[in-house]
Design an enzyme around this catalytic site. Structure first.
Site, PDB file in Angstrom:
ATOM      1  N   ARG A   1      -6.650  23.376  39.435  1.00 31.79           N
ATOM      2  CA  ARG A   1      -7.088  24.750  39.159  1.00 31.79           C
ATOM      3  C   ARG A   1      -7.549  24.869  37.715  1.00 31.79           C
ATOM      4  O   ARG A   1      -8.582  25.483  37.410  1.00 31.79           O
ATOM      5  CB  ARG A   1      -5.939  25.714  39.447  1.00 31.79           C
ATOM      6  CG  ARG A   1      -6.225  27.197  39.210  1.00 31.79           C
ATOM      7  CD  ARG A   1      -4.984  28.001  39.591  1.00 31.79           C
ATOM      8  NE  ARG A   1      -5.161  29.438  39.471  1.00 31.79           N
ATOM      9  CZ  ARG A   1      -4.762  30.159  38.411  1.00 31.79           C
ATOM     10  NH1 ARG A   1      -4.189  29.546  37.380  1.00 31.79           N
ATOM     11  NH2 ARG A   1      -4.940  31.469  38.389  1.00 31.79           N
TER      12      ARG A   1
ATOM     13  N   GLN B   1      -0.673  31.873  31.668  1.00 28.49           N
ATOM     14  CA  GLN B   1      -1.259  31.155  30.543  1.00 28.49           C
ATOM     15  C   GLN B   1      -1.419  32.073  29.336  1.00 28.49           C
ATOM     16  O   GLN B   1      -1.716  33.260  29.464  1.00 28.49           O
ATOM     17  CB  GLN B   1      -2.615  30.591  30.953  1.00 28.49           C
ATOM     18  CG  GLN B   1      -3.097  29.479  30.068  1.00 28.49           C
ATOM     19  CD  GLN B   1      -4.254  28.731  30.682  1.00 28.49           C
ATOM     20  OE1 GLN B   1      -4.414  28.727  31.901  1.00 28.49           O
ATOM     21  NE2 GLN B   1      -5.066  28.105  29.855  1.00 28.49           N
TER      22      GLN B   1
ATOM     23  N   GLN C   1      -7.649  35.482  43.733  1.00 29.43           N
ATOM     24  CA  GLN C   1      -6.990  35.697  42.446  1.00 29.43           C
ATOM     25  C   GLN C   1      -7.824  35.173  41.284  1.00 29.43           C
ATOM     26  O   GLN C   1      -7.748  35.678  40.169  1.00 29.43           O
ATOM     27  CB  GLN C   1      -5.609  35.029  42.450  1.00 29.43           C
ATOM     28  CG  GLN C   1      -4.717  35.395  41.286  1.00 29.43           C
ATOM     29  CD  GLN C   1      -4.023  34.185  40.703  1.00 29.43           C
ATOM     30  OE1 GLN C   1      -4.657  33.181  40.400  1.00 29.43           O
ATOM     31  NE2 GLN C   1      -2.705  34.275  40.565  1.00 29.43           N
TER      32      GLN C   1
ATOM     33  N   HIS D   1     -10.065  35.286  36.124  1.00 23.89           N
ATOM     34  CA  HIS D   1     -10.106  36.544  36.869  1.00 23.89           C
ATOM     35  C   HIS D   1     -11.400  37.319  36.590  1.00 23.89           C
ATOM     36  O   HIS D   1     -11.378  38.519  36.342  1.00 23.89           O
ATOM     37  CB  HIS D   1      -8.875  37.397  36.541  1.00 23.89           C
ATOM     38  CG  HIS D   1      -7.594  36.632  36.613  1.00 23.89           C
ATOM     39  ND1 HIS D   1      -7.102  36.116  37.780  1.00 23.89           N
ATOM     40  CD2 HIS D   1      -6.723  36.249  35.633  1.00 23.89           C
ATOM     41  CE1 HIS D   1      -5.981  35.451  37.531  1.00 23.89           C
ATOM     42  NE2 HIS D   1      -5.746  35.513  36.247  1.00 23.89           N
TER      43      HIS D   1
ATOM     44  N   SER E   1      -0.741  35.699  37.066  1.00 25.03           N
ATOM     45  CA  SER E   1      -1.818  34.714  37.107  1.00 25.03           C
ATOM     46  C   SER E   1      -1.265  33.335  37.473  1.00 25.03           C
ATOM     47  O   SER E   1      -0.771  33.141  38.577  1.00 25.03           O
ATOM     48  CB  SER E   1      -2.549  34.700  35.765  1.00 25.03           C
ATOM     49  OG  SER E   1      -3.721  33.913  35.830  1.00 25.03           O
ATOM     50  N   LEU E   2      -1.311  32.365  36.551  1.00 23.24           N
ATOM     51  CA  LEU E   2      -0.719  31.053  36.813  1.00 23.24           C
ATOM     52  C   LEU E   2       0.716  31.176  37.280  1.00 23.24           C
ATOM     53  O   LEU E   2       1.197  30.411  38.119  1.00 23.24           O
ATOM     54  CB  LEU E   2      -0.812  30.202  35.542  1.00 23.24           C
ATOM     55  CG  LEU E   2      -0.148  28.837  35.447  1.00 23.24           C
ATOM     56  CD1 LEU E   2       1.309  28.892  35.081  1.00 23.24           C
ATOM     57  CD2 LEU E   2      -0.359  28.005  36.700  1.00 23.24           C
TER      58      LEU E   2
END
Length: 411
Positions: free
Chosen positions: A115, A9, A249, A199, A90-91
């Protein structure tokens, strides 16, 4: 060796994917599939919506996943290459899991949409923010975060992106304090286009709820090693392990630099970024000069991608099949059987291979299956033992890296 990497993202923008769906029907089908699964017009939001809406976490995450999977499918259709490693930031880790066969695309869409909603709800009223910090040692950033962070207003490093960049994440009150202190020491600060503090400890409730949601989905065996953001090492190929690390995560930092160094240690020397912009390509250059990275987002990028990926193309499937047919020892001296069971099938596939070469394309799965049928006819006619037939077919699939495409056809 080659790796596919998927951005996270912050790399979204209105119009992403427009030229891709104009050029490739498989990309358009992927966008349409996302609309159907999610129950709203995600593609219109991506192509012509408002940036403020696209940046909302619950929209940005499925949008970026959709673009990355469109590109992955285009590469599969164009080149039929299986990367040695997959990883995402991440994503982007969900894009890697989807591209690697662990998650179905439709399931991954529902997961990242959920999410995003959980992340957005975890930090209301825009109190959670993230800022990239460069030009200062990560150890110093950690010191300042620990000095400033409180239970109510936490701040910590959310991403270790490279030797000269980390991302801080947390409550805006504490993030601003850290920014002020580090700016006085020469740090370069770049607020990220995200709508929550990913995070970080502020995601604790969201991570618990995500774990519950993930239990509703099936996690399949991966088609190749997929690197975890949390550990910087390959995921253990078990459903519970995937869920455990995906939960962690959300509250722990992305170990991107560690992940890239792992690839380097394993001998990866080329990488392709599948998604919008060139964030990960730029980070790669800051981490190591030994892995050449290029991005693929638009059809114009295909030429440079082809220059890299052709090094990893398996031997031509039809050519390899024809070679195996010729090399197979004959034990049948009946001329009529030999002509109908060997010569005619061989000539048919050889003609097909010549046509495909003239058209400058790869064979379809159906055409590759015709080559397997030819081999099976040749084996039967030449009286090859069943065990040897199976070994020859397995060798063909392994050498041409087509097990994932053809197992269903020969089972």
């Amino acid at each position: 060796m080659i790796a596919y990497i998927f951005p996270g993202q912050g790399s979204q923008y209105v119009g992403m994917g427009s030229s891709l769906i104009d050029k490739y029907s498989i990309a358009k089908e992927t966008f349409d599939q996302a609309n159907e699964v999610l129950g709203f017009d995600l593609s219109s939001l991506m192509l012509e919506g408002e940036m403020s809406q696209l940046t909302q976490t619950e929209n940005a995450q499925p949008a970026l996943l959709t673009l990355s999977m469109s590109i992955s499918r285009v590469l599969q259709k164009e080149f039929n290459v299986v990367p040695d490693y997959l990883l995402g930031h991440s994503l982007g880790e969900y894009s890697a899991l989807c591209s690697g066969g662990v998650l179905k695309f439709e399931d991954a869409l529902l997961i990242v949409r959920k999410r995003g909603l959980l992340m957005q709800d975890a930090v209301k009223n825009g109190l959670g923010i993230m800022t990239a910090v460069a030009n200062i040692a990560s150890s110093r950033v950690e010191e300042v975060c620990k000095e400033v962070s409180t239970l109510d207003h936490p701040v910590s490093i959310g991403c270790f992106n490279g030797p000269n960049q980390v991302v801080i994440s947390g409550h805006q009150h504490s993030v601003k304090q850290v920014e002020e202190m580090l700016s006085q020491e020469g740090a370069i600060l770049t607020p990220l286009k995200v709508s929550a503090s990913f995070h970080s400890p502020l995601m604790k409730d969201a991570s618990d709820k995500l774990e519950e949601f993930l239990l509703n989905f099936n996690f399949s065996r991966s088609e190749g090693p997929i690197i975890s953001n949390v550990t910087g090492q390959p995921h253990i190929d078990e459903p519970n392990e995937y869920i455990k690390l995906l939960k962690r995560q959300m509250v722990e930092p992305v170990m991107w630099e560690k992940s890239i160094k792992f690839l380097h240690q394993k001998g990866v020397n080329n990488a392709i970024e599948l998604g919008s912009k060139t964030v990960l390509t730029n980070l790669m250059a800051s981490i190591t000069k030994d892995i050449s990275c290029i991005s693929f987002e638009k059809p114009d990028d295909l030429l440079k991608v082809k220059g890299v990926i052709t090094r990893y193309l398996p031997p031509a499937f039809l050519d390899k099949s024809l070679a195996i047919a010729v090399a197979t020892k004959n034990q049948n001296w009946d001329e009529d059987e030999y002509h109908s069971g060997v010569v005619l099938p061989y000539q048919k596939v050889k003609k097909l291979a010549q046509t495909i070469e003239k058209e400058d394309r790869n064979p379809t799965v159906e055409e590759m299956f015709l080559a397997i049928e030819m081999l099976q006819s040749v084996f039967r006619t030449k009286k090859v033992q069943d065990k040897e037939q199976t070994e020859r077919i397995d060798e063909l699939l392994k050498v041409t890296k087509t097990e994932h495409l053809l197992k269903a056809y020969i089972s």
